[in-house]
Design a protein around this motif. Sequence first.
Motif, PDB file in Angstrom:
ATOM      1  N   GLY A  45      20.213   5.422  -6.510  1.00 43.18           N
ATOM      2  CA  GLY A  45      18.987   5.072  -5.813  1.00 43.18           C
ATOM      3  C   GLY A  45      17.743   5.130  -6.689  1.00 43.18           C
ATOM      4  N   GLU A  46      16.624   4.745  -6.098  1.00 47.46           N
ATOM      5  CA  GLU A  46      15.361   4.602  -6.806  1.00 47.46           C
ATOM      6  C   GLU A  46      14.251   5.379  -6.100  1.00 47.46           C
ATOM      7  OE1 GLU A  46      14.562   2.171  -9.453  1.00 47.46           O
ATOM      8  OE2 GLU A  46      16.737   2.057  -9.752  1.00 47.46           O
ATOM      9  N   ILE A  47      13.358   5.970  -6.892  1.00 51.06           N
ATOM     10  CA  ILE A  47      12.142   6.617  -6.387  1.00 51.06           C
ATOM     11  C   ILE A  47      10.952   5.944  -7.060  1.00 51.06           C
ATOM     12  CG2 ILE A  47      10.801   8.751  -6.229  1.00 51.06           C
ATOM     13  CD1 ILE A  47      13.487  10.275  -6.519  1.00 51.06           C
ATOM     14  N   HIS A  48      10.024   5.425  -6.256  1.00 57.69           N
ATOM     15  CA  HIS A  48       8.808   4.808  -6.788  1.00 57.69           C
ATOM     16  C   HIS A  48       7.592   5.483  -6.165  1.00 57.69           C
ATOM     17  CE1 HIS A  48      10.745   1.196  -8.640  1.00 57.69           C
ATOM     18  NE2 HIS A  48      11.702   1.523  -7.763  1.00 57.69           N
ATOM     19  N   ILE A  49       6.640   5.860  -6.994  1.00 54.01           N
ATOM     20  CA  ILE A  49       5.367   6.401  -6.517  1.00 54.01           C
ATOM     21  C   ILE A  49       4.263   5.487  -7.031  1.00 54.01           C
ATOM     22  CG2 ILE A  49       3.763   8.351  -6.562  1.00 54.01           C
ATOM     23  CD1 ILE A  49       6.188  10.191  -6.920  1.00 54.01           C
ATOM     24  N   ARG A  50       3.475   4.955  -6.092  1.00 54.98           N
ATOM     25  CA  ARG A  50       2.443   3.974  -6.406  1.00 54.98           C
ATOM     26  C   ARG A  50       2.989   2.817  -7.255  1.00 54.98           C
ATOM     27  NH1 ARG A  50      -3.055   6.231  -6.251  1.00 54.98           N
ATOM     28  NH2 ARG A  50      -3.252   6.792  -4.042  1.00 54.98           N
ATOM     29  N   ARG A  94       4.712  13.636 -13.004  1.00 55.07           N
ATOM     30  CA  ARG A  94       4.621  12.869 -11.759  1.00 55.07           C
ATOM     31  C   ARG A  94       3.277  13.174 -11.068  1.00 55.07           C
ATOM     32  NH1 ARG A  94      10.698  12.589  -9.008  1.00 55.07           N
ATOM     33  NH2 ARG A  94      11.801  12.292 -10.972  1.00 55.07           N
ATOM     34  N   PRO A  95       2.700  12.184 -10.392  1.00 56.93           N
ATOM     35  CA  PRO A  95       1.433  12.405  -9.673  1.00 56.93           C
ATOM     36  C   PRO A  95       1.684  13.110  -8.336  1.00 56.93           C
ATOM     37  CG  PRO A  95       2.113  10.135  -9.383  1.00 56.93           C
ATOM     38  CD  PRO A  95       3.138  10.764 -10.297  1.00 56.93           C
ATOM     39  N   ASP A 128       0.820  -1.208   0.000  1.00 57.60           N
ATOM     40  CA  ASP A 128       0.000   0.000   0.000  1.00 57.60           C
ATOM     41  C   ASP A 128       0.856   1.262   0.000  1.00 57.60           C
ATOM     42  OD1 ASP A 128       1.021  -0.273   2.520  1.00 57.60           O
ATOM     43  OD2 ASP A 128      -0.824   0.329   3.556  1.00 57.60           O
ATOM     44  N   SER A 129       2.113   1.175  -0.473  1.00 56.99           N
ATOM     45  CA  SER A 129       3.011   2.332  -0.457  1.00 56.99           C
ATOM     46  C   SER A 129       2.620   3.342  -1.530  1.00 56.99           C
ATOM     47  CB  SER A 129       4.455   1.899  -0.705  1.00 56.99           C
ATOM     48  OG  SER A 129       4.932   1.114   0.361  1.00 56.99           O
ATOM     49  N   ASP A 130       2.521   4.617  -1.119  1.00 61.77           N
ATOM     50  CA  ASP A 130       2.403   5.689  -2.100  1.00 61.77           C
ATOM     51  C   ASP A 130       3.790   6.169  -2.531  1.00 61.77           C
ATOM     52  OD1 ASP A 130      -0.267   5.854  -2.598  1.00 61.77           O
ATOM     53  OD2 ASP A 130      -0.649   7.613  -1.361  1.00 61.77           O
ATOM     54  N   LEU A 131       4.755   6.060  -1.612  1.00 62.55           N
ATOM     55  CA  LEU A 131       6.118   6.497  -1.902  1.00 62.55           C
ATOM     56  C   LEU A 131       7.095   5.485  -1.344  1.00 62.55           C
ATOM     57  CD1 LEU A 131       8.243   8.647  -2.777  1.00 62.55           C
ATOM     58  CD2 LEU A 131       7.951   9.672  -0.510  1.00 62.55           C
ATOM     59  N   TYR A 132       8.013   5.045  -2.208  1.00 62.61           N
ATOM     60  CA  TYR A 132       9.057   4.115  -1.780  1.00 62.61           C
ATOM     61  C   TYR A 132      10.369   4.575  -2.390  1.00 62.61           C
ATOM     62  CZ  TYR A 132      11.831  -0.147  -1.348  1.00 62.61           C
ATOM     63  OH  TYR A 132      12.821  -1.040  -1.072  1.00 62.61           O
ATOM     64  N   CYS A 133      11.364   4.790  -1.556  1.00 67.93           N
ATOM     65  CA  CYS A 133      12.695   5.186  -2.034  1.00 67.93           C
ATOM     66  C   CYS A 133      13.730   4.245  -1.437  1.00 67.93           C
ATOM     67  CB  CYS A 133      13.028   6.617  -1.615  1.00 67.93           C
ATOM     68  SG  CYS A 133      11.878   7.843  -2.223  1.00 67.93           S
ATOM     69  N   GLU A 134      14.739   3.935  -2.218  1.00 68.13           N
ATOM     70  CA  GLU A 134      15.800   3.061  -1.734  1.00 68.13           C
ATOM     71  C   GLU A 134      17.157   3.600  -2.156  1.00 68.13           C
ATOM     72  OE1 GLU A 134      17.013  -1.675  -1.592  1.00 68.13           O
ATOM     73  OE2 GLU A 134      15.451  -1.004  -2.945  1.00 68.13           O
ATOM     74  N   GLY A 135      18.016   3.825  -1.154  1.00 66.05           N
ATOM     75  CA  GLY A 135      19.409   4.191  -1.415  1.00 66.05           C
ATOM     76  C   GLY A 135      19.599   5.497  -2.153  1.00 66.05           C
ATOM     77  N   LEU A 136      18.757   6.503  -1.880  1.00 63.26           N
ATOM     78  CA  LEU A 136      18.870   7.775  -2.598  1.00 63.26           C
ATOM     79  C   LEU A 136      20.126   8.527  -2.183  1.00 63.26           C
ATOM     80  CD1 LEU A 136      15.350   9.489  -2.746  1.00 63.26           C
ATOM     81  CD2 LEU A 136      16.575   8.296  -4.553  1.00 63.26           C
ATOM     82  N   GLN A 178       5.415   2.828  -9.400  1.00 65.85           N
ATOM     83  CA  GLN A 178       6.018   3.201 -10.681  1.00 65.85           C
ATOM     84  C   GLN A 178       7.338   3.935 -10.446  1.00 65.85           C
ATOM     85  OE1 GLN A 178       4.496   2.309 -13.709  1.00 65.85           O
ATOM     86  NE2 GLN A 178       3.188   1.181 -12.274  1.00 65.85           N
ATOM     87  N   ARG A 179       8.386   3.492 -11.173  1.00 59.12           N
ATOM     88  CA  ARG A 179       9.693   4.131 -11.034  1.00 59.12           C
ATOM     89  C   ARG A 179       9.642   5.537 -11.616  1.00 59.12           C
ATOM     90  NH1 ARG A 179      14.691   4.750 -13.690  1.00 59.12           N
ATOM     91  NH2 ARG A 179      16.528   4.364 -12.369  1.00 59.12           N
ATOM     92  N   MET A 180      10.149   6.522 -10.849  1.00 58.62           N
ATOM     93  CA  MET A 180      10.011   7.931 -11.221  1.00 58.62           C
ATOM     94  C   MET A 180      11.330   8.612 -11.561  1.00 58.62           C
ATOM     95  SD  MET A 180       6.836   9.101 -11.080  1.00 58.62           S
ATOM     96  CE  MET A 180       5.635   7.792 -11.290  1.00 58.62           C
TER      97      MET A 180
END
Length: 364
Positions: free
Chosen positions: A61-66, A78-79, A4-12, A68-70
């Motif tokens: 690093g990675e940014i994902h919103i809902r 972007r939403p 249910d993540s709206d925002l997921y970031c890893e290793g930014l 989707q990789r952003m």
Amino acid sequence: MGMDSDLYCEGLVRRFDNNAAVDHISLDVPAGTFFSILGPSGCGKTTLLRLLAGFDKPDEGEIHIRGQRMNDVPPNRRPVNMVFQHLALFPTMSVGDNIGYGLKRRKVPVAERRKRIGQVLEQVGLPGLEYRDPQELSGGQRQRVALARCLVLEPTLLLLDEPLGALDLKLREQMKVELKHLQKQFGTTFVYITHDQSEAMVMSDQVAVMRDGKFDQVAPPEELYREPATPFVAGFVGDNNRLSGELVAIRDNLAEIRLDDGALVRGRVASGDLQTGHRAELYIRPESLVLSGEVLNSGFSAMQASVRTTLFDGANSRVEAENGGQPVYARLPQDGSAPTLSAGSFIRLAWDPALARVFGAGNP
């Protein structure tokens, strides 16, 4: 990544001249969360927000919103919408035209635009103000128009960059409560950055305390306050007394410290690097200290302190004292039971060791 993540970031990571303003940040923000990033000026929080908005790109690093990789998606795709400290409402447009500007750019039909503008004005508590000039509104009303302009676009994330910083104190206190209510009403995920710990604590479901490009701790406000993970969090979130001394012993998860005036005091172990014979720091909240002629309970810790002054602030009135040159603040009781406290007199301060936290003095 949570389902249910709206925002997921890893290793930014974001570097400027080989300095990491954002240094391997990872976070997972569930949908509908009020998530605050709290830290002092220069800690990297605005850089992190710009990465999320797409105004800047991470070096790693990675940014994902809902889901989707952003990383390579431009800001306008972007939403995401953003509210700045300086609201930047269009002065030549009415309130309704300000709010409907994004809908117009998306070519939403006029009738649908009017309907949605009316709905969002109702939701933010400004019904019927479509035709007003923004300059005629109060600071709090303009703040709500700026929020409505973003929320009418139904973004997945609303990013807020210290939006209350330009308001006076009373209005800021009022808007903290209103923002919390609005976020719950709309159900939109808010990512809010601030240097003001009171804002973060009052409004948030989760708070990330940021320092030097990293997160020291991510937790609900009450956990940050009661169970700080580092000395920085203990000192930055809320008022705290810091008493330094030599670690004498550790028993049953309680650390015993000899203060510089010779008093032996105790608090719960909060870090794993404590060593007997080394310096350690005990943190205790002013409201946890009891002014006492005698120790109230055999399990309590106590110390003597010399009064410097009393500070009247209504329910938050307190005494400022010192122990071995170290300042100590204690909350004054509201029932008038406090003894007469004159500068230079001595008082005894006692506390339950379970309410104190002990860290190694060498911790960052």
